[in-house]
Design a protein around this motif. Structure first.
Motif, PDB file in Angstrom:
ATOM      1  N   ASP A 114       9.701   5.868   1.453  1.00 33.45           N
ATOM      2  CA  ASP A 114      11.100   5.881   1.043  1.00 33.45           C
ATOM      3  C   ASP A 114      11.379   4.802   0.005  1.00 33.45           C
ATOM      4  N   VAL A 115      12.051   5.207  -1.083  1.00 32.54           N
ATOM      5  CA  VAL A 115      12.433   4.274  -2.147  1.00 32.54           C
ATOM      6  C   VAL A 115      13.855   4.603  -2.587  1.00 32.54           C
ATOM      7  N   HIS A 116      14.414   3.743  -3.431  1.00 32.97           N
ATOM      8  CA  HIS A 116      15.737   3.963  -3.989  1.00 32.97           C
ATOM      9  C   HIS A 116      15.647   3.892  -5.509  1.00 32.97           C
ATOM     10  N   ALA A 117      16.475   4.686  -6.176  1.00 29.32           N
ATOM     11  CA  ALA A 117      16.519   4.643  -7.633  1.00 29.32           C
ATOM     12  C   ALA A 117      16.936   3.253  -8.108  1.00 29.32           C
ATOM     13  N   ASP A 118      16.388   2.869  -9.259  1.00 22.22           N
ATOM     14  CA  ASP A 118      16.721   1.596  -9.904  1.00 22.22           C
ATOM     15  C   ASP A 118      16.338   0.397  -9.034  1.00 22.22           C
ATOM     16  N   GLU A 119      15.169   0.467  -8.409  1.00 21.62           N
ATOM     17  CA  GLU A 119      14.667  -0.674  -7.668  1.00 21.62           C
ATOM     18  C   GLU A 119      13.174  -0.826  -7.936  1.00 21.62           C
ATOM     19  N   ALA A 120      12.648  -2.009  -7.678  1.00 19.02           N
ATOM     20  CA  ALA A 120      11.219  -2.255  -7.805  1.00 19.02           C
ATOM     21  C   ALA A 120      10.573  -2.158  -6.432  1.00 19.02           C
ATOM     22  N   ASP A 121       9.432  -1.494  -6.370  1.00 20.01           N
ATOM     23  CA  ASP A 121       8.645  -1.390  -5.147  1.00 20.01           C
ATOM     24  C   ASP A 121       7.226  -1.820  -5.467  1.00 20.01           C
ATOM     25  N   SER A 122       6.402  -1.934  -4.436  1.00 15.31           N
ATOM     26  CA  SER A 122       5.046  -2.407  -4.689  1.00 15.31           C
ATOM     27  C   SER A 122       4.061  -1.810  -3.703  1.00 15.31           C
ATOM     28  N   LEU A 123       2.846  -1.622  -4.195  1.00 15.73           N
ATOM     29  CA  LEU A 123       1.701  -1.243  -3.376  1.00 15.73           C
ATOM     30  C   LEU A 123       0.702  -2.382  -3.430  1.00 15.73           C
ATOM     31  N   GLN A 124       0.208  -2.778  -2.276  1.00 14.30           N
ATOM     32  CA  GLN A 124      -0.832  -3.791  -2.214  1.00 14.30           C
ATOM     33  C   GLN A 124      -2.146  -3.066  -1.861  1.00 14.30           C
ATOM     34  N   ILE A 125      -3.050  -2.999  -2.822  1.00 13.77           N
ATOM     35  CA  ILE A 125      -4.295  -2.252  -2.670  1.00 13.77           C
ATOM     36  C   ILE A 125      -5.433  -3.230  -2.436  1.00 13.77           C
ATOM     37  N   THR A 126      -6.124  -3.097  -1.308  1.00 12.87           N
ATOM     38  CA  THR A 126      -7.246  -3.971  -0.989  1.00 12.87           C
ATOM     39  C   THR A 126      -8.551  -3.274  -1.333  1.00 12.87           C
ATOM     40  N   PHE A 127      -9.326  -3.912  -2.215  1.00 15.66           N
ATOM     41  CA  PHE A 127     -10.625  -3.398  -2.639  1.00 15.66           C
ATOM     42  C   PHE A 127     -11.735  -4.207  -1.972  1.00 15.66           C
ATOM     43  N   ALA A 128     -12.801  -3.522  -1.610  1.00 17.20           N
ATOM     44  CA  ALA A 128     -14.011  -4.197  -1.136  1.00 17.20           C
ATOM     45  C   ALA A 128     -15.172  -3.674  -1.966  1.00 17.20           C
ATOM     46  N   THR A 129     -15.140  -3.976  -3.262  1.00 17.03           N
ATOM     47  CA  THR A 129     -16.138  -3.451  -4.198  1.00 17.03           C
ATOM     48  C   THR A 129     -17.077  -4.526  -4.727  1.00 17.03           C
ATOM     49  N   GLY A 130     -16.588  -5.758  -4.831  1.00 13.53           N
ATOM     50  CA  GLY A 130     -17.387  -6.818  -5.446  1.00 13.53           C
ATOM     51  C   GLY A 130     -17.326  -6.809  -6.956  1.00 13.53           C
ATOM     52  N   TYR A 131     -16.513  -5.910  -7.518  1.00 12.31           N
ATOM     53  CA  TYR A 131     -16.344  -5.818  -8.968  1.00 12.31           C
ATOM     54  C   TYR A 131     -14.857  -5.746  -9.278  1.00 12.31           C
ATOM     55  N   THR A 132     -14.498  -6.100 -10.519  1.00  9.25           N
ATOM     56  CA  THR A 132     -13.120  -5.865 -10.937  1.00  9.25           C
ATOM     57  C   THR A 132     -12.903  -4.356 -11.009  1.00  9.25           C
ATOM     58  N   TYR A 133     -11.729  -3.916 -10.579  1.00 13.52           N
ATOM     59  CA  TYR A 133     -11.411  -2.483 -10.612  1.00 13.52           C
ATOM     60  C   TYR A 133     -10.089  -2.274 -11.352  1.00 13.52           C
ATOM     61  N   GLY A 134     -10.191  -1.612 -12.518  1.00 19.83           N
ATOM     62  CA  GLY A 134      -8.999  -1.232 -13.258  1.00 19.83           C
ATOM     63  C   GLY A 134      -8.233  -0.181 -12.483  1.00 19.83           C
ATOM     64  N   THR A 135      -6.931  -0.362 -12.387  1.00 19.33           N
ATOM     65  CA  THR A 135      -6.113   0.493 -11.527  1.00 19.33           C
ATOM     66  C   THR A 135      -4.921   1.046 -12.297  1.00 19.33           C
ATOM     67  N   VAL A 136      -4.689   2.349 -12.140  1.00 16.75           N
ATOM     68  CA  VAL A 136      -3.562   3.033 -12.785  1.00 16.75           C
ATOM     69  C   VAL A 136      -2.812   3.818 -11.711  1.00 16.75           C
ATOM     70  N   ILE A 137      -1.483   3.781 -11.777  1.00 20.10           N
ATOM     71  CA  ILE A 137      -0.648   4.544 -10.851  1.00 20.10           C
ATOM     72  C   ILE A 137       0.292   5.435 -11.651  1.00 20.10           C
ATOM     73  N   TRP A 138       0.314   6.708 -11.272  1.00 25.91           N
ATOM     74  CA  TRP A 138       1.215   7.683 -11.866  1.00 25.91           C
ATOM     75  C   TRP A 138       2.232   8.151 -10.826  1.00 25.91           C
ATOM     76  N   VAL A 139       3.419   8.575 -11.292  1.00 26.14           N
ATOM     77  CA  VAL A 139       4.365   9.309 -10.461  1.00 26.14           C
ATOM     78  C   VAL A 139       4.826  10.527 -11.254  1.00 26.14           C
ATOM     79  N   ASP A 140       4.715  11.703 -10.664  1.00 28.51           N
ATOM     80  CA  ASP A 140       5.097  12.940 -11.347  1.00 28.51           C
ATOM     81  C   ASP A 140       6.613  13.107 -11.279  1.00 28.51           C
ATOM     82  N   TRP A 141       7.313  12.415 -12.161  1.00 29.20           N
ATOM     83  CA  TRP A 141       8.773  12.390 -12.106  1.00 29.20           C
ATOM     84  C   TRP A 141       9.393  13.756 -12.368  1.00 29.20           C
ATOM     85  N   ASN A 142       8.754  14.605 -13.176  1.00 32.20           N
ATOM     86  CA  ASN A 142       9.361  15.912 -13.464  1.00 32.20           C
ATOM     87  C   ASN A 142       8.827  17.027 -12.568  1.00 32.20           C
TER      88      ASN A 142
END
Length: 265
Positions: A114-142
């Motif tokens: 659950d979120v609200h319009a015009d607010e900031a939210d966050s995901l905290q993603i924990t990696f156990a890779t041992g390498y830097t991991y480039g991360t991209v997040i999309w939302v299908d707004w339409n």
């Protein structure tokens, strides 16, 4: 749509779940050579059958077209070490399984955040890779079942500590209509690096390469609703107090728990 093989002018069609046997009883014969199917479910496979109709006693053999309704399905073949081991939403960890074998993709769209319009939210993603991991997040707004470059809401890179947690903050646009929207997380050893650095303008939300991982969730935009004006709630076993910056402190049985990003309304 389809094309007549000869002089056929009437057709019947049936759409069923993949693997089901079509039932032609009561199916109307139509002159159209296209069908509009508007009652299909997302993330579902279907079989579409069409046949020429001459009379109740005579029809052609049916032709079959199989198709999938939903988002493209990534199929990464490997990930470094354990990949993603935990995801929290606004500081609260979700009880969800993460992919541990190929294909490294998890469709967790049944989980609604659950979120609200015009607010900031966050995901905290924990990696156990041992390498830097480039991360991209999309939302299908339409809600067109496609993740477009304009729908990227976050891009960033974790560090190589094992484990490490990347805090991904994204904004819900003002005026976003209430309802469900699909969110996709993509993370990789190096695949997204050029996009994150700005040297590339396109990014693939559905890659099938190595050392990468994808997960889907749903966000649900809800109305803000009237505030209660309650700063503290006392119960028999716990005290709950709202602090600044959307923090909530819960004191239960003498123990103190702090949760970030929770809104009391």
């Amino acid at each position: 749509s389809w094309t007549a093989g000869g002089e056929e002018t009437l057709f019947q069609y049936v759409c069923v779940l993949s693997g089901e046997t079509p039932n032609w009883t009561g199916v109307e014969a139509v002159a159209a050579t296209e069908a509009i199917l508007d009652t299909l479910n997302i993330d579902t496979d279907y079989d579409f059958y069409v046949r020429a109709y001459c009379s109740e006693a005579e029809q052609s053999d049916a032709r079959l077209i199989s198709f999938h309704v939903g988002y493209c399905v990534p199929a990464p073949t490997s990930v470094d070490a354990q990949g993603i081991t935990a995801i929290a939403f606004n500081g609260v960890e979700m009880d969800v399984a993460h992919p541990t074998s190929a294909p490294y993709y998890a469709n967790n769209a049944h989980i609604e955040l659950d979120v609200h319009a015009d607010e900031a939210d966050s995901l905290q993603i924990t990696f156990a890779t041992g390498y830097t991991y480039g991360t991209v997040i999309w939302v299908d707004w339409n809600n067109n079942l496609t993740f477009e470059a304009s729908e990227v809401v976050y891009k960033g890179t974790s560090d190589n500590t094992k484990p490490t947690t990347l805090n991904c903050v994204f904004q819900i646009p003002a005026g976003t209509a209430e309802g469900l929207y699909r969110l996709r997380i993509g993370a990789a050893d190096s695949f997204f690096d050029s996009y994150i650095s700005g040297s590339a303008t396109e990014v693939d939300p559905c890659a099938n390469g190595t050392y990468m991982i994808y997960e889907d969730y749903s966000i649900k935009v809800v109305s803000t609703g009237p505030g209660t004006g309650i700063d503290a709630i006392e119960s028999k076993n716990a005290a709950i107090k709202r602090l600044e910056n959307d923090q909530v402190v819960i004191i239960r049985d003498g123990k103190k728990y702090t949760i970030m990003g929770v809104k009391i309304q």
